[in-house]
Design a protein around this motif. Structure first.
Motif, PDB file in Angstrom:
ATOM      1  N   PHE A  28       3.285  26.936  46.322  1.00 19.18           N
ATOM      2  CA  PHE A  28       3.303  25.512  46.643  1.00 19.18           C
ATOM      3  C   PHE A  28       4.693  24.963  46.346  1.00 19.18           C
ATOM      4  N   PHE A  29       5.286  24.274  47.314  1.00 17.14           N
ATOM      5  CA  PHE A  29       6.539  23.552  47.111  1.00 17.14           C
ATOM      6  C   PHE A  29       6.175  22.085  47.034  1.00 17.14           C
ATOM      7  N   VAL A  30       6.486  21.467  45.895  1.00 11.29           N
ATOM      8  CA  VAL A  30       6.004  20.124  45.624  1.00 11.29           C
ATOM      9  C   VAL A  30       7.152  19.208  45.216  1.00 11.29           C
ATOM     10  N   ALA A  31       7.312  18.121  45.960  1.00 13.70           N
ATOM     11  CA  ALA A  31       8.330  17.131  45.621  1.00 13.70           C
ATOM     12  C   ALA A  31       7.726  16.058  44.729  1.00 13.70           C
ATOM     13  N   THR A  32       8.527  15.619  43.763  1.00 15.68           N
ATOM     14  CA  THR A  32       8.132  14.502  42.910  1.00 15.68           C
ATOM     15  C   THR A  32       8.959  13.295  43.324  1.00 15.68           C
ATOM     16  N   TRP A  33       8.303  12.161  43.454  1.00 12.71           N
ATOM     17  CA  TRP A  33       9.030  10.949  43.793  1.00 12.71           C
ATOM     18  C   TRP A  33       8.409   9.768  43.079  1.00 12.71           C
ATOM     19  N   ASP A  34       9.044   8.639  43.183  1.00 11.55           N
ATOM     20  CA  ASP A  34       8.589   7.397  42.571  1.00 11.55           C
ATOM     21  C   ASP A  34       8.427   7.606  41.064  1.00 11.55           C
ATOM     22  N   GLY A  69       8.792  23.216  42.005  1.00  9.39           N
ATOM     23  CA  GLY A  69       8.976  21.776  42.019  1.00  9.39           C
ATOM     24  C   GLY A  69      10.325  21.395  42.602  1.00  9.39           C
ATOM     25  N   LEU A  70      10.324  20.316  43.354  1.00 12.35           N
ATOM     26  CA  LEU A  70      11.539  19.781  43.947  1.00 12.35           C
ATOM     27  C   LEU A  70      11.712  18.378  43.382  1.00 12.35           C
ATOM     28  N   GLY A  71      12.797  18.158  42.646  1.00 15.14           N
ATOM     29  CA  GLY A  71      12.974  16.859  42.020  1.00 15.14           C
ATOM     30  C   GLY A  71      14.411  16.615  41.630  1.00 15.14           C
ATOM     31  N   SER A  72      14.615  15.561  40.877  1.00 10.49           N
ATOM     32  CA  SER A  72      15.954  15.179  40.440  1.00 10.49           C
ATOM     33  C   SER A  72      15.927  14.852  38.958  1.00 10.49           C
ATOM     34  N   GLN A  80       9.916  16.531  37.863  1.00 12.37           N
ATOM     35  CA  GLN A  80       8.985  17.632  38.142  1.00 12.37           C
ATOM     36  C   GLN A  80       7.536  17.328  37.753  1.00 12.37           C
ATOM     37  N   ALA A  81       7.203  16.064  37.566  1.00  8.79           N
ATOM     38  CA  ALA A  81       5.847  15.705  37.140  1.00  8.79           C
ATOM     39  C   ALA A  81       4.788  16.177  38.130  1.00  8.79           C
ATOM     40  N   ALA A  82       5.027  16.041  39.416  1.00  8.39           N
ATOM     41  CA  ALA A  82       4.035  16.456  40.412  1.00  8.39           C
ATOM     42  C   ALA A  82       3.820  17.965  40.373  1.00  8.39           C
ATOM     43  N   ALA A  83       4.883  18.725  40.222  1.00  7.73           N
ATOM     44  CA  ALA A  83       4.761  20.188  40.183  1.00  7.73           C
ATOM     45  C   ALA A  83       3.948  20.634  38.972  1.00  7.73           C
ATOM     46  N   PHE A  84       4.239  20.065  37.813  1.00  5.78           N
ATOM     47  CA  PHE A  84       3.494  20.450  36.610  1.00  5.78           C
ATOM     48  C   PHE A  84       2.042  19.971  36.679  1.00  5.78           C
ATOM     49  N   SER A  85       1.806  18.824  37.310  1.00  7.93           N
ATOM     50  CA  SER A  85       0.441  18.326  37.491  1.00  7.93           C
ATOM     51  C   SER A  85      -0.362  19.272  38.382  1.00  7.93           C
ATOM     52  N   LEU A  86       0.237  19.726  39.478  1.00  9.49           N
ATOM     53  CA  LEU A  86      -0.440  20.657  40.372  1.00  9.49           C
ATOM     54  C   LEU A  86      -0.754  21.963  39.651  1.00  9.49           C
ATOM     55  N   SER A  87       0.216  22.484  38.931  1.00  5.21           N
ATOM     56  CA  SER A  87       0.016  23.719  38.173  1.00  5.21           C
ATOM     57  C   SER A  87      -1.158  23.579  37.203  1.00  5.21           C
ATOM     58  N   GLU A  88      -1.171  22.496  36.464  1.00  3.38           N
ATOM     59  CA  GLU A  88      -2.231  22.266  35.482  1.00  3.38           C
ATOM     60  C   GLU A  88      -3.596  22.143  36.159  1.00  3.38           C
ATOM     61  N   SER A  89      -3.653  21.405  37.259  1.00  7.64           N
ATOM     62  CA  SER A  89      -4.926  21.216  37.966  1.00  7.64           C
ATOM     63  C   SER A  89      -5.476  22.531  38.501  1.00  7.64           C
ATOM     64  N   LEU A  90      -4.618  23.337  39.101  1.00  6.20           N
ATOM     65  CA  LEU A  90      -5.070  24.617  39.656  1.00  6.20           C
ATOM     66  C   LEU A  90      -5.536  25.566  38.556  1.00  6.20           C
ATOM     67  N   ARG A  91      -4.788  25.619  37.439  1.00  5.73           N
ATOM     68  CA  ARG A  91      -5.209  26.478  36.320  1.00  5.73           C
ATOM     69  C   ARG A  91      -6.539  26.013  35.734  1.00  5.73           C
ATOM     70  N   GLY A 102       8.664  26.755  38.887  1.00  3.50           N
ATOM     71  CA  GLY A 102      10.088  26.762  39.210  1.00  3.50           C
ATOM     72  C   GLY A 102      10.567  25.327  39.344  1.00  3.50           C
ATOM     73  N   GLU A 103      11.769  25.060  38.895  1.00  4.44           N
ATOM     74  CA  GLU A 103      12.287  23.699  38.923  1.00  4.44           C
ATOM     75  C   GLU A 103      13.590  23.651  39.704  1.00  4.44           C
ATOM     76  N   GLU A 104      13.505  23.156  40.934  1.00  4.29           N
ATOM     77  CA  GLU A 104      14.708  22.984  41.741  1.00  4.29           C
ATOM     78  C   GLU A 104      15.160  21.534  41.574  1.00  4.29           C
ATOM     79  N   ASP A 105      16.431  21.368  41.248  1.00  2.00           N
ATOM     80  CA  ASP A 105      16.973  20.070  40.855  1.00  2.00           C
ATOM     81  C   ASP A 105      18.046  19.604  41.828  1.00  2.00           C
ATOM     82  N   ASP A 106      17.902  18.368  42.322  1.00  2.00           N
ATOM     83  CA  ASP A 106      18.923  17.786  43.203  1.00  2.00           C
ATOM     84  C   ASP A 106      20.265  17.621  42.504  1.00  2.00           C
ATOM     85  N   VAL A 107      20.224  17.356  41.201  1.00  2.00           N
ATOM     86  CA  VAL A 107      21.459  17.103  40.457  1.00  2.00           C
ATOM     87  C   VAL A 107      22.214  18.405  40.187  1.00  2.00           C
TER      88      VAL A 107
END
Length: 119
Positions: A28-34, A69-72, A80-91, A102-107
């Motif tokens: 799963f590739f998951v972007a975090t926003w807002d 996770g895709l974030g900044s 990366q809140a959305a990525a960690f939330s998805l991971s936790e929910s699936l587990r 995995g944490e991919e960072d825009d910065v």
């Protein structure tokens, strides 16, 4: 031989529709926003996981997955809140995570790939 790859959009994926082939790994590739939320298209899938019934747990047993996770990091509170939330929910539903999120960072691009490998 190569591996079969299937690309799915979470906006079109219901909880009961995630049915990978035996032995397959879903990434799963998951972007975090807002304020740490998944993007709008992914929110129904996240909600379905959050409110999954006990009967749905059998759907997830032994399904293997990884999350990238895709974030900044410019937004440290929600990074990366959305990525960690998805991971936790699936587990929590019984799926088997094959590696840390995995944490991919825009910065600081490309640093996240070092942690995104199966153990």
């Amino acid at each position: 031989p190569g591996s079969k790859v299937e690309v799915l959009d979470m906006s079109e994926l219901g909880v009961g529709e995630w049915s990978p082939a035996p032995g397959a790994v879903t990434v799963f590739f998951v972007a975090t926003w807002d304020d740490g939320e998944p993007c709008i298209d992914a929110q129904p899938f996240f909600a379905a996981l959050r409110y999954a019934t006990p009967a749905a747990v059998s759907l997830f047993a032994a399904r293997r997955f990884a999350v990238c996770g895709l974030g900044s990091s410019a937004y440290p509170v929600s990074y990366q809140a959305a990525a960690f939330s998805l991971s936790e929910s699936l587990r929590a539903l019984g799926a088997l995570e094959i590696c840390p999120v995995g944490e991919e960072d825009d910065v600081f691009p490309r640093l996240g790939y070092t942690s995104f490998s199966a153990s």
